[in-house]
Design a protein around this motif. Structure first.
Motif, short mmCIF file in Angstrom:
data_model
loop_
_atom_site.label_atom_id
_atom_site.label_comp_id
_atom_site.label_asym_id
_atom_site.label_seq_id
_atom_site.Cartn_x
_atom_site.Cartn_y
_atom_site.Cartn_z
N UNK A 63 -6.97 -12.99 1.31
CA UNK A 63 -8.30 -12.90 0.68
C UNK A 63 -9.17 -11.89 1.45
N UNK A 64 -9.09 -11.95 2.77
CA UNK A 64 -9.88 -11.02 3.60
C UNK A 64 -9.47 -9.57 3.34
N UNK A 65 -8.16 -9.35 3.15
CA UNK A 65 -7.68 -7.99 2.91
C UNK A 65 -8.19 -7.46 1.57
N UNK A 66 -8.19 -8.33 0.56
CA UNK A 66 -8.68 -7.91 -0.76
C UNK A 66 -10.17 -7.56 -0.69
N UNK A 67 -10.92 -8.43 -0.03
CA UNK A 67 -12.37 -8.17 0.10
C UNK A 67 -12.60 -6.90 0.91
N UNK A 68 -11.82 -6.72 1.97
CA UNK A 68 -11.95 -5.51 2.78
C UNK A 68 -11.68 -4.25 1.97
N UNK A 69 -10.65 -4.31 1.12
CA UNK A 69 -10.33 -3.14 0.29
C UNK A 69 -11.47 -2.84 -0.67
N UNK A 153 -11.17 -0.62 11.62
CA UNK A 153 -10.18 -0.56 10.54
C UNK A 153 -10.63 0.48 9.51
N UNK A 154 -11.93 0.43 9.18
CA UNK A 154 -12.44 1.38 8.19
C UNK A 154 -12.24 2.82 8.66
N UNK A 155 -12.54 3.06 9.94
CA UNK A 155 -12.41 4.42 10.47
C UNK A 155 -10.95 4.89 10.43
N UNK A 156 -10.03 3.98 10.76
CA UNK A 156 -8.62 4.38 10.73
C UNK A 156 -8.15 4.64 9.29
N UNK A 157 -8.62 3.81 8.35
CA UNK A 157 -8.27 4.04 6.95
C UNK A 157 -8.81 5.39 6.48
N UNK A 158 -10.02 5.71 6.92
CA UNK A 158 -10.60 7.02 6.53
C UNK A 158 -9.82 8.17 7.16
N UNK A 159 -9.41 7.96 8.41
CA UNK A 159 -8.62 9.00 9.09
C UNK A 159 -7.32 9.24 8.32
#
Lengths: 425, 425
Positions: A63-69, A153-159
Motif C-alpha cells: 500500500x505504501x509503495x502504491x501511495x508513494x508512486x 527515494x524520490x531523488x533516486x527515482x528522479x535520478x
C-alpha cells in the motif's frame, strides 16, 4: 465437450509450451517512460505486483509503495489525498501484468517512470509480443519497490528517470536493439541465476552497450559514465531485463489450449498466485509462500513481510531457483550449501515438462534447466516450485534474501479449474 | 652449518611464503614496449619460455617462435640470418624469467613488443617488485606464441603493438593504476580459473578501464572500441594479466631462506622445470609433463608438441588447476567432469602449505584455493601439481586445451638440492 482433452492432447499442448519457452528471443528495443510506450498506461494509472486487489485489501509496504508512486507522479499532494483519489477511482490501481509489465517486489509503476521495452521476436504473430519492466533504483536498501517513499527515494527515482534512463535509452537505440538471450545464456555459465544474482549479465549488458556509450561520450561523457556505474555497482541491475525477457517469454504460452504448464507466479500482499497456459489470464490464489532467508545485519526473522513480487516470472521460464546450481555464490547471499542447491535444482526436473534448450547448467554437465512447470506434476509429486527472492521488512526496505516455495493451494485450485474446463483425463 | 634448518624452521619459512603469496597486491601500472620498461631488455634481446637453453637445443615451435620474434623486430632479414646472428651472440636469446617477464606458451618477446607492467605493492621493499607479460595476440589459433610466424601473425602483432597497446596504456595510465587482485577474486566467483578461462576477469578489467576509454572517446573513439573488442572477443585476454600478477606474486617468495615452497613452474621445448623459494633462481629440470587434452576439430593426439610455457605461474600462486572447481565451464574446453574437477582440486590441498586468504572457490563453500606447493609434500604423497593449459600442435598453432601433471623428477632434484643446502632434518 469439444474442450475435453485426452492425456496425449495435454502432452502435446505442454510440448508446444516447452517449445515456445525455448524458442523465445527477447530483444531490448528501448527505454522510455511507461506512459509513452505501454499500451493502456494512462496518466492516472499506478501498477503494483500480483493479481489486482480491491484497494482496501492493499496493506503494509505494498500500500505504501502504491501511495508513494502516486505522490512521485504528482497525482496527489499528500497521502490522504492519494488515498481519497484512489478510493474515488480517480487514480487507477492495477496489477502490473494486466499491462504486460512485471513488478519487482511491490512493483510500483507510474506513467513517468522509465521502463525497458522488450520484444519476444520468436513469439507467435508478425511482430512478437512485448514485455516491460521498470529500472532498478540502486543499491540503497530503502527503495520504493520495497515499500519506502521519502525524499531520498524520490531523488533516486528522479535520478534514474532523468539521468540514467535517457542515456541508457539513447545507447540502446543506437545499437538497434540488444538480444538478451545470448547474454542470459553466457551469464548462466558465469555463476548468475538471473534472479538473485545478475553480476555477469549486468557486465555483459554493459559491454553490449559500450559502443553506444562511446558514441555518447564524445559529447556527454558524464552521462555515459553514470550509466556504467548504475549498471555495475552491484548484482542486480540486469534483473529487470531478465524479468522483462521472462515476461515476454512466458506470455507467449498464455492461451495454449489444453496446456497445464504454469505461465506465471506472483505475490501480492495477500498471498501467492499462479497462472496456467491453458487457462488464460486467470490467477489461482493461495496463501503466502514459505521462506528460508538470510537477513542483513541488524534484522530479525519476525520483521519479514510480504508486499508483492513478480520476479518469479524468471523461475517460470527456467531461471532463478530452477538454475540455482549454476550460481553457487548465492549461498553467501541467501543461504544454503552448494550440495543443497544441486539437490534442490535436480528435484525440480520432476515437476517440469522438459529441459531448456538454451539455459544450461555447467555443474550438471550443461544439462538444460528444468523448464515448464506442469501443475499436475506438482500435485503428483508434492514438489513445489522454488524461487530465489529478495526479502522485505515490516518497516520497508530490503532486509535480506532467501528461497521460497510456492504454496500447494494455487496448484490445487488451478487443477480444479483445468478439470472443469478440459475434463478429467 | 648455519644453513641447517630444523623442521620447525622450515615450517616457519613456508608459513612466511604462504603469507607473502596471500598478501600480494599486484597493480597494473602501464602498457609499454618491453625495451622501454623491462630492466635489462636490450634492443637485441629475444626472450622465450622456460630455463635458458643453449641455442642449438631450441627446437620445433619454440625455435620458430624465437626466429619469428627476431624477424618481427627487424634484427635479421630472414631466418638464415637470424640463425647466424643468434649463433654469433649478436642476438641474445634468454629465458623470460631472467628479466621478470613471463611467457605464454613459447613466450616470445622482442624489444618493441608491448608488455603489461605490474607491480606487487605488498612485496618486501619500498617499491614492491615488478612482473611483466606480453599481450594476447587474439583469437586466431595461428599465433607467434604457438610457434607460427607469417604475414598474418606479423600483422596481428603490429595491430596489438600499434593500435591496442597504446590505447590500452593510455586508459590504464588515466586510472592511476588498476588493482588486479579484486578483479581476480571476483572472477573466481564467476567461473574463471584465471588460467584457461578468463572470461569474467576480462569483462571486469574492461569495466575498470571504461572511464579511461570514455575519456578517450572524444578524440579517438575507434581506438577505444577496438580495445573493448580485443578485451572481450574470447576467454583469454586477461590471462596475460593473471600471469603478470602471478609472476610478481611468486617472485616475492624467491629467496626465503629454508622454504621448500615451489616458486615457479615452466616448460621449454626440452622439458618441465620448477624453482623453490629457498633455493633462489635455480631451475630443477624434469622431462615433459603428461597431458590429457581435448583437441580442436581436425587435430589428433599425435600432433601434440611442447614448445614452452610459463603460464603455470598461475598454478604456483593457487589459480588455474588449483582453482578448477571454481570454473566448471572448463569441462567443455579441456575435458573432465565437474565431479572430477572437484576431486582433483581437493587432492591438491594435500601438497600445499595452506589456503589462499583471497582466492576462494564458491563450490567448496568459499574455501581458499590450495596455495604454496611444498616440494616435500609432493614427494611424500606422490600427488603432482595439476595445470590447465593450452596445447600446441607440431605444425604450430593452438590445437586444443587440457590438463597436465608436473613430472616428479623436478621435485626429486629440488629436494636433493634442498637437503644439500639445508641438511636432512
Amino acid at each position: 465437450m469439444t474442450l475435453r482433452k485426452s492425456a496425449p492432447q495435454r502432452a502435446a499442448a505442454n510440448a508446444e509450451a516447452l517449445r515456445r519457452l525455448g524458442a523465445a528471443a527477447p530483444v531490448l528495443l528501448d527505454v522510455r517512460p511507461a506512459g509513452e510506450v505501454v499500451p493502456g498506461f494512462s496518466r492516472d494509472t499506478i501498477l503494483t505486483s500480483g493479481p489486482t486487489l480491491p484497494w482496501p485489501q492493499y496493506v503494509g509496504g505494498q500500500r505504501a509503495a502504491v501511495l508513494g508512486a502516486a505522490l512521485f507522479e504528482g497525482l496527489a499532494a499528500n497521502e490522504t489525498e492519494a488515498e481519497r483519489r484512489i478510493a474515488e477511482g480517480a487514480i487507477k490501481v492495477r496489477g502490473c501484468q494486466e499491462l504486460k509489465c512485471i513488478g519487482s517486489l511491490a512493483g510500483p509503476y507510474s506513467a513517468s517512470m522509465p521502463v525497458f521495452v522488450v520484444q519476444n521476436r520468436a513469439a507467435a504473430g508478425d511482430a512478437g509480443n512485448f514485455g516491460y519492466c521498470s529500472i532498478y533504483e540502486g543499491t540503497n536498501h530503502r527503495r520504493l519497490n520495497y515499500g519506502v517513499y521519502d525524499e531520498g527515494v524520490r531523488d533516486r527515482l528522479r535520478y534514474v528517470g532523468d539521468v540514467i534512463a535517457p542515456a541508457l535509452g539513447e545507447a540502446v537505440r543506437s545499437t538497434g536493439g540488444i538480444p538478451l538471450k545470448p547474454i542470459m545464456v553466457s551469464a548462466l555459465h558465469m555463476s548468475d541465476d538471473l534472479h538473485s544474482r545478475n553480476t555477469a549479465a549486468s557486465l555483459l549488458f554493459c559491454r553490449a552497450l559500450f559502443p553506444g556509450l562511446l558514441a555518447m561520450a564524445a559529447t556527454r561523457r558524464e552521462a555515459a559514465e553514470k550509466v556504467v556505474q548504475a549498471l555495475t555497482e552491484d548484482h542486480y541491475f540486469f534483473l529487470r531485463l531478465s524479468m522483462a525477457a521472462a515476461k515476454s517469454t512466458a506470455d507467449a504460452i498464455t492461451g495454449i489450449e489444453g496446456s497445464s504448464v504454469m505461465s506465471a507466479m506472483a505475490f501480492n500482499c495477500r498471498g501467492f498466485s499462479i497462472r496456467v497456459a491453458g487457462l488464460g489470464e486467470t490467477w489461482f490464489n493461495g496463501p503466502h509462500a514459505t521462506v528460508e532467508a538470510v537477513l542483513f545485519k541488524g534484522h530479525s526473522q519476525d520483521e519479514i513481510t510480504w508486499m508483492g513480487g513478480e520476479s518469479p516470472i524468471t523461475e517460470t521460464i527456467g531461471l532463478g531457483g530452477f538454475a540455482q546450481a549454476a550460481a553457487f555464490p548465492l549461498q553467501k547471499y541467501q543461504g544454503g550449501s552448494p550440495e543443497g542447491m544441486v539437490k534442490r535444482n535436480l528435484s525440480l526436473y520432476n515437476i517440469t515438462v522438459g529441459e531448456n534448450p538454451d539455459f544450461r547448467i555447467p555443474f550438471l554437465q550443461y544439462r538444460g534447466t528444468p523448464t515448464g512447470v506442469d501443475i499436475f506434476k506438482v500435485l503428483d509429486t508434492g514438489i513445489r516450485p522454488l524461487m530465489n527472492i529478495g526479502v522485505a521488512g515490516r518497516d520497508g526496505g530490503q532486509i535480506g534474501a532467501g528461497t521460497v516455495q510456492a504454496p500447494i493451494e494455487c496448484f490445487q485450485l488451478a487443477a480444479k479449474a483445468y478439470r472443469e474446463r478440459y475434463g478429467d483425463e
